[in-house]
Design a protein around this motif. Sequence first.
Motif, PDB file in Angstrom:
ATOM      1  N   ARG A 126     -11.195   2.760  17.542  1.00  0.00           N
ATOM      2  CA  ARG A 126     -10.162   3.680  17.062  1.00  0.00           C
ATOM      3  C   ARG A 126      -8.957   2.949  16.471  1.00  0.00           C
ATOM      4  O   ARG A 126      -7.887   3.534  16.313  1.00  0.00           O
ATOM      5  CB  ARG A 126      -9.724   4.610  18.192  1.00  0.00           C
ATOM      6  N   GLU A 127      -9.146   1.682  16.129  1.00  0.00           N
ATOM      7  CA  GLU A 127      -8.029   0.901  15.581  1.00  0.00           C
ATOM      8  C   GLU A 127      -7.397   1.581  14.371  1.00  0.00           C
ATOM      9  O   GLU A 127      -6.171   1.606  14.215  1.00  0.00           O
ATOM     10  CB  GLU A 127      -8.488  -0.496  15.186  1.00  0.00           C
ATOM     11  N   LYS A 128      -8.213   2.168  13.503  1.00  0.00           N
ATOM     12  CA  LYS A 128      -7.683   2.784  12.294  1.00  0.00           C
ATOM     13  C   LYS A 128      -6.809   3.997  12.592  1.00  0.00           C
ATOM     14  O   LYS A 128      -6.051   4.448  11.727  1.00  0.00           O
ATOM     15  CB  LYS A 128      -8.831   3.189  11.372  1.00  0.00           C
ATOM     16  N   LYS A 129      -6.902   4.523  13.811  1.00  0.00           N
ATOM     17  CA  LYS A 129      -6.075   5.659  14.216  1.00  0.00           C
ATOM     18  C   LYS A 129      -4.692   5.224  14.696  1.00  0.00           C
ATOM     19  O   LYS A 129      -3.791   6.055  14.844  1.00  0.00           O
ATOM     20  CB  LYS A 129      -6.770   6.440  15.334  1.00  0.00           C
ATOM     21  N   ARG A 130      -4.533   3.942  14.991  1.00  0.00           N
ATOM     22  CA  ARG A 130      -3.235   3.458  15.465  1.00  0.00           C
ATOM     23  C   ARG A 130      -2.202   3.594  14.349  1.00  0.00           C
ATOM     24  O   ARG A 130      -2.455   3.208  13.205  1.00  0.00           O
ATOM     25  CB  ARG A 130      -3.340   1.998  15.913  1.00  0.00           C
ATOM     26  N   LEU A 131      -1.045   4.104  14.697  1.00  0.00           N
ATOM     27  CA  LEU A 131      -0.031   4.371  13.678  1.00  0.00           C
ATOM     28  C   LEU A 131       0.606   3.116  13.109  1.00  0.00           C
ATOM     29  O   LEU A 131       1.409   3.198  12.177  1.00  0.00           O
ATOM     30  CB  LEU A 131       1.044   5.303  14.237  1.00  0.00           C
TER      31      LEU A 131
END
Length: 215
Positions: A126-131
């Motif tokens: 879910r790295e791409k979800k980190r803001l």
Amino acid sequence: MGKDKLRRFAEVSTFSNVVQLDAGKPFKGKWASDFFKNNNPVVLELACGKGEYTVNLGRLFPQKNFIGIDYKGNRIWRGAKTALEDGVSNVGFLRIQIETIQDYFAKGEIDEIWITFPDPQPQISREKKRLTSPRFLEKYKEMLKPAGHVNLKTDNDALHAYTSEKIDDLGLKLFVKTEDLYNSEYADEVLSIKTYYEKKYLQDNKNINYLKFSF
């Protein structure tokens, strides 16, 4: 969905200081002039939750405009209602998915961004979800003015370390970095604003991390 949430969803749609995702994009490039009716700088709080930081920043800086952004209307309801009841007219809220943020703001329209206690999305998948992932940082770079900067306040040590690493990897300019904000020299009036969740973290003796950087 509970009756209270349904009531809040219905009520928030009537608030003059809230723009819903189904309202289109009437203010892109014109938030200061058309929404706030002034020419003041525009500051965003991402994943604002109940909007405590947004509203309190508005109180501290009446010469700036503040927009809290979140997808959950029942949370936005609290901050928007407080701003209306207290007459904090330089505060607004935008209910959208942050992934679509560039659809709502023009290039160079934003002066500053706050990210306060976001979901750290700890799973590698879910790295791409980190803001603060490169995917989101590219969006912020596009929207920010050349002198604009990003603030990250988090209790999550891993997100703090991850963001620090990305700042280094991307060659961004770092202004402030601390792993223990309230035992540092940086805990001024602005950084001492505490959200509901931050108060809980502090009661659990968690350290608060802070980063300030620009592109």
